[in-house]
Design a protein around this motif. Structure first.
Motif, PDB file in Angstrom:
ATOM      1  N   ALA A 194      12.988  11.001  -9.887  1.00 23.98           N
ATOM      2  CA  ALA A 194      11.886  11.567  -9.837  1.00 23.98           C
ATOM      3  C   ALA A 194      10.667  10.596 -10.071  1.00 23.98           C
ATOM      4  O   ALA A 194       9.582  10.795  -9.641  1.00 23.98           O
ATOM      5  N   ILE A 195      10.898   9.758 -11.374  1.00 27.92           N
ATOM      6  CA  ILE A 195       9.818   9.089 -11.726  1.00 27.92           C
ATOM      7  C   ILE A 195       9.505   8.087 -10.651  1.00 27.92           C
ATOM      8  O   ILE A 195       8.211   7.905 -10.503  1.00 27.92           O
ATOM      9  N   VAL A 196      10.286   7.391 -10.145  1.00 31.42           N
ATOM     10  CA  VAL A 196       9.861   6.568  -8.845  1.00 31.42           C
ATOM     11  C   VAL A 196       9.198   7.073  -7.695  1.00 31.42           C
ATOM     12  O   VAL A 196       8.084   6.606  -7.314  1.00 31.42           O
ATOM     13  N   THR A 197       9.745   8.300  -7.393  1.00 31.87           N
ATOM     14  CA  THR A 197       9.003   8.759  -6.198  1.00 31.87           C
ATOM     15  C   THR A 197       7.396   9.431  -6.671  1.00 31.87           C
ATOM     16  O   THR A 197       6.537   9.294  -5.775  1.00 31.87           O
ATOM     17  N   LEU A 198       7.437   9.721  -7.927  1.00 35.09           N
ATOM     18  CA  LEU A 198       6.063  10.311  -8.517  1.00 35.09           C
ATOM     19  C   LEU A 198       5.387   9.004  -8.411  1.00 35.09           C
ATOM     20  O   LEU A 198       3.879   9.052  -8.068  1.00 35.09           O
ATOM     21  N   GLY A 199       5.690   7.761  -8.956  1.00 32.45           N
ATOM     22  CA  GLY A 199       4.876   6.810  -8.966  1.00 32.45           C
ATOM     23  C   GLY A 199       4.350   6.353  -7.423  1.00 32.45           C
ATOM     24  O   GLY A 199       3.403   5.880  -7.273  1.00 32.45           O
ATOM     25  N   PHE A 200       5.259   6.328  -6.495  1.00 34.33           N
ATOM     26  CA  PHE A 200       5.020   6.179  -5.233  1.00 34.33           C
ATOM     27  C   PHE A 200       3.940   7.095  -4.536  1.00 34.33           C
ATOM     28  O   PHE A 200       2.865   6.390  -3.945  1.00 34.33           O
ATOM     29  N   GLY A 201       3.804   8.538  -4.906  1.00 36.80           N
ATOM     30  CA  GLY A 201       2.994   9.377  -4.463  1.00 36.80           C
ATOM     31  C   GLY A 201       1.512   8.951  -5.183  1.00 36.80           C
ATOM     32  O   GLY A 201       0.573   8.884  -4.426  1.00 36.80           O
ATOM     33  N   GLU A 202       1.671   8.546  -6.202  1.00 41.93           N
ATOM     34  CA  GLU A 202       0.318   7.855  -6.942  1.00 41.93           C
ATOM     35  C   GLU A 202      -0.130   6.580  -6.430  1.00 41.93           C
ATOM     36  O   GLU A 202      -1.547   6.554  -6.278  1.00 41.93           O
ATOM     37  N   ILE A 203       0.619   5.721  -5.933  1.00 45.09           N
ATOM     38  CA  ILE A 203       0.239   4.563  -5.529  1.00 45.09           C
ATOM     39  C   ILE A 203      -0.441   4.899  -4.027  1.00 45.09           C
ATOM     40  O   ILE A 203      -1.364   4.183  -3.883  1.00 45.09           O
ATOM     41  N   ILE A 204       0.080   5.564  -3.303  1.00 40.13           N
ATOM     42  CA  ILE A 204      -0.551   5.794  -2.119  1.00 40.13           C
ATOM     43  C   ILE A 204      -2.052   6.519  -2.249  1.00 40.13           C
ATOM     44  O   ILE A 204      -2.983   5.948  -1.644  1.00 40.13           O
ATOM     45  N   ARG A 205      -2.102   7.523  -3.132  1.00 42.08           N
ATOM     46  CA  ARG A 205      -3.609   8.001  -3.489  1.00 42.08           C
ATOM     47  C   ARG A 205      -4.237   6.984  -4.075  1.00 42.08           C
ATOM     48  O   ARG A 205      -5.545   7.134  -3.407  1.00 42.08           O
ATOM     49  N   LEU A 206      -4.076   6.027  -4.842  1.00 41.57           N
ATOM     50  CA  LEU A 206      -4.659   5.097  -5.371  1.00 41.57           C
ATOM     51  C   LEU A 206      -5.268   4.006  -4.344  1.00 41.57           C
ATOM     52  O   LEU A 206      -6.357   3.559  -4.363  1.00 41.57           O
ATOM     53  N   MET A 207      -4.344   3.559  -3.554  1.00 42.66           N
ATOM     54  CA  MET A 207      -4.761   2.889  -2.462  1.00 42.66           C
ATOM     55  C   MET A 207      -5.629   3.381  -1.457  1.00 42.66           C
ATOM     56  O   MET A 207      -6.698   2.693  -1.273  1.00 42.66           O
ATOM     57  N   LEU A 208      -5.576   4.690  -1.360  1.00 47.36           N
ATOM     58  CA  LEU A 208      -6.778   5.358  -0.498  1.00 47.36           C
ATOM     59  C   LEU A 208      -8.120   5.301  -0.905  1.00 47.36           C
ATOM     60  O   LEU A 208      -8.928   5.032  -0.532  1.00 47.36           O
ATOM     61  N   ASN A 222      -9.011   2.805  -3.443  1.00 46.11           N
ATOM     62  CA  ASN A 222      -9.512   1.583  -3.797  1.00 46.11           C
ATOM     63  C   ASN A 222      -9.973   0.743  -2.367  1.00 46.11           C
ATOM     64  O   ASN A 222     -10.775  -0.127  -2.351  1.00 46.11           O
ATOM     65  N   LEU A 223      -9.279   0.951  -1.366  1.00 48.93           N
ATOM     66  CA  LEU A 223      -9.349   0.209   0.207  1.00 48.93           C
ATOM     67  C   LEU A 223     -10.665   1.021   0.768  1.00 48.93           C
ATOM     68  O   LEU A 223     -10.299   1.469   1.848  1.00 48.93           O
ATOM     69  N   TYR A 224     -11.854   0.799  -0.079  1.00 49.16           N
ATOM     70  CA  TYR A 224     -13.001   1.470   0.544  1.00 49.16           C
ATOM     71  C   TYR A 224     -13.259   1.106   1.785  1.00 49.16           C
ATOM     72  O   TYR A 224     -13.732   1.939   2.657  1.00 49.16           O
ATOM     73  N   GLY A 225     -13.406  -0.281   2.214  1.00 48.12           N
ATOM     74  CA  GLY A 225     -13.534  -0.737   3.500  1.00 48.12           C
ATOM     75  C   GLY A 225     -12.875  -0.063   4.774  1.00 48.12           C
ATOM     76  O   GLY A 225     -13.328  -0.217   5.847  1.00 48.12           O
ATOM     77  N   LEU A 226     -11.550   0.327   4.361  1.00 47.66           N
ATOM     78  CA  LEU A 226     -10.734   0.970   5.452  1.00 47.66           C
ATOM     79  C   LEU A 226     -10.683   2.338   5.512  1.00 47.66           C
ATOM     80  O   LEU A 226     -10.833   3.001   6.680  1.00 47.66           O
ATOM     81  N   THR A 227     -10.329   2.851   4.350  1.00 48.40           N
ATOM     82  CA  THR A 227     -10.368   4.412   4.239  1.00 48.40           C
ATOM     83  C   THR A 227     -11.704   5.052   3.906  1.00 48.40           C
ATOM     84  O   THR A 227     -11.393   6.415   3.886  1.00 48.40           O
ATOM     85  N   GLY A 228     -12.447   4.353   3.467  1.00 47.17           N
ATOM     86  CA  GLY A 228     -13.761   5.260   2.995  1.00 47.17           C
ATOM     87  C   GLY A 228     -13.681   5.689   1.670  1.00 47.17           C
ATOM     88  O   GLY A 228     -14.786   6.296   1.011  1.00 47.17           O
ATOM     89  N   GLY A 229     -12.736   4.954   0.977  1.00 48.28           N
ATOM     90  CA  GLY A 229     -12.659   5.422  -0.620  1.00 48.28           C
ATOM     91  C   GLY A 229     -12.641   6.773  -1.018  1.00 48.28           C
ATOM     92  O   GLY A 229     -12.013   7.575  -0.022  1.00 48.28           O
ATOM     93  N   PRO A 230     -13.296   7.229  -2.111  1.00 53.66           N
ATOM     94  CA  PRO A 230     -13.266   8.486  -2.481  1.00 53.66           C
ATOM     95  C   PRO A 230     -14.065   9.460  -1.450  1.00 53.66           C
ATOM     96  O   PRO A 230     -13.544  10.707  -1.500  1.00 53.66           O
ATOM     97  N   ASP A 231     -14.871   8.949  -0.561  1.00 53.16           N
ATOM     98  CA  ASP A 231     -15.615   9.918   0.325  1.00 53.16           C
ATOM     99  C   ASP A 231     -14.621  10.240   1.633  1.00 53.16           C
ATOM    100  O   ASP A 231     -14.998  11.122   2.394  1.00 53.16           O
ATOM    101  N   GLY A 232     -13.747   9.462   1.626  1.00 50.57           N
ATOM    102  CA  GLY A 232     -12.614   9.826   2.859  1.00 50.57           C
ATOM    103  C   GLY A 232     -13.276   9.319   4.180  1.00 50.57           C
ATOM    104  O   GLY A 232     -14.266   8.747   4.478  1.00 50.57           O
ATOM    105  N   ILE A 233     -12.824  10.363   5.206  1.00 48.39           N
ATOM    106  CA  ILE A 233     -13.338   9.880   6.619  1.00 48.39           C
ATOM    107  C   ILE A 233     -13.285  11.337   7.263  1.00 48.39           C
ATOM    108  O   ILE A 233     -12.820  12.334   7.083  1.00 48.39           O
ATOM    109  N   SER A 234     -14.667  11.430   7.836  1.00 46.76           N
ATOM    110  CA  SER A 234     -14.996  12.810   8.449  1.00 46.76           C
ATOM    111  C   SER A 234     -15.246  12.627   9.967  1.00 46.76           C
ATOM    112  O   SER A 234     -15.203  11.638  10.465  1.00 46.76           O
TER     113      SER A 234
END
Length: 408
Positions: free
Chosen positions: A187-201, A203-215
């Motif tokens: 459970a701890i490993v999978t929880l960390g995986f979900g948070e890693i994906i969210r933080l990557m989305l 921080n990768l501002y040039g690719l994913t738009g960062g906190p603003d996302g894609i509209s």
């Protein structure tokens, strides 16, 4: 009977003590004075509900291990069950044409959670692998469609298969670190995986738009015809092709019918797979991994297949979510979403597909109905889960496992 009445009274009093500080006291301020005003309606109403539940509780539970419940639902044959499913599907197809836009929109959200619940049910319910980061696969599917549209101009139907494949790939990758883990560590490993994906989305501002996302993500087309007021590429729209006047209600109904089709496909595939050898292998892994290994089964392959297939359905749901919303951002894929999907599986009954569907409806529709309690949503949600784990830990509709009894 007297003992049941006594227990019901005690439970109602304890409920009143718990409810009073949270719901029964309202802080009011007049000028510079602050005082508490009791809300007796909430207190007495909650006590009455707990009293009735506790009074009727003996009718639905077993008193001893060998005793049957005093009341049970009538048995339904396989043919009767198939007819009931057919009637429900026909009703679901016709229903949106006779109701309002808000109701159809809520039903579409319910169908998305049904897809996610059925996907997680493969991992948690059938394979017995506790996954707290399932929302990560959901995010991968949503961002796959968003990125393919933003950078390559792909449409929904082009991106949908790849969204499922990308989520399945991430599920396959996640399976390797957890091959030797189980229980809390898993459970701890999978929880960390979900948070890693969210933080990557984020921080990768040039690719994913960062906190603003894609509209600006387009809605799915109907055999190449866009369901919009005016076409963006000069081709005829669906309403122009049919000779209809554009109505936004038609788009909402179309999205609902598409979500219904995806949910039915998810239900059909998952129900078929669990009857195949791989489904039996998931159940063997869930019951006892050592015994599963002793039977010649490979736990590595079984775990990877469960994570991969469950993630694939989450990817399909994520791609449809992105198309429905028209935008994606990391705040839509927080841990609370994983907790809600896991609660749907646990509340409905782990391994029970009908239970997952019922729980998804309850946990999505009830908060929308009781909007005046929106600020207490998570508190009520927690109380309901505690009551369920105490009163009916096997879920609302626990799965019935086939068994054979031998005469002594």
């Amino acid at each position: 009977m007297f003992q049941n009445l006594k227990n019901a009274v005690i439970a109602a009093i304890m409920a009143g003590v718990i409810i009073a500080p949270v719901f029964g006291l309202q802080i009011l301020r007049r000028g510079q004075e602050t005082y508490l005003q009791p809300e007796w309606d909430y207190i007495l109403g909650g006590m009455a509900i707990i009293f009735v539940i506790q009074l009727l509780r003996p009718l639905f539970i077993r008193r001893k291990s060998g005793d049957a419940p005093r009341w049970r639902l009538p048995a339904i044959s396989d043919k009767g069950r198939q007819r009931a499913v057919l009637v429900l599907v026909l009703f679901a197809l016709v229903w949106p044409f006779f109701t309002g836009r808000a109701q159809v929109d809520i039903a579409t959200l319910v169908l998305i959670y049904i897809m996610l619940g059925l996907g997680l049910n493969i991992v948690v319910g059938f394979a017995g692998l506790l996954d707290l980061g399932f929302v990560g696969f959901y995010a991968v599917g949503a961002y796959t469609y968003a990125l393919l549209f933003h950078w390559a101009g792909w449409g929904f139907w082009q991106a949908l298969p790849l969204a499922g494949l990308m989520s399945a790939f991430f599920g396959f990758i996640l399976g390797f670190p957890v091959l030797r883990l189980r229980g809390d560590y898993l459970a701890i490993v999978t929880l960390g995986f979900g948070e890693i994906i969210r933080l990557m989305l984020i921080n990768l501002y040039g690719l994913t738009g960062g906190p603003d996302g894609i509209s600006g993500i387009p809605k799915p087309s109907f055999f190449g015809y866009q369901l919009v007021r005016r076409s963006t590429d000069g081709t005829p729209t669906f309403h122009e092709m049919m000779g209809w006047t554009f109505n936004s209600q038609d788009v909402v109904i179309y999205l609902y019918l598409m979500a219904l089709c995806l949910a039915l496909v998810t239900l059909f595939v998952s129900s078929r797979v669990i009857r195949m050898p791989i489904g039996r292998a998931w159940e063997a892994l869930r019951e006892d991994e050592i015994a599963c290994r002793s039977l010649g089964l490979n736990p590595t392959t079984i775990k990877l297949s469960a994570f991969t297939m469950g993630a694939m359905f989450a990817g399909f749901g994520g791609a449809f979510f992105a198309a429905r919303q028209g935008l994606v951002n990391p705040e839509s894929f927080t841990f609370i979403e994983s907790a809600l999907i896991l609660a749907i599986v646990v509340l409905g009954g782990m391994g029970s597909q009908v239970g997952v569907i019922l729980a998804a409806i309850l946990l999505t529709v009830v908060p929308e109905i009781a909007r005046e309690f929106a600020q207490y949503r998570m508190l009520i949600f927690g109380l309901v889960m505690v009551v369920m784990m105490v009163w009916r830990p096997q879920g609302l509709l626990p799965v019935k496992r086939p068994h054979v009894e031998m005469e002594s």
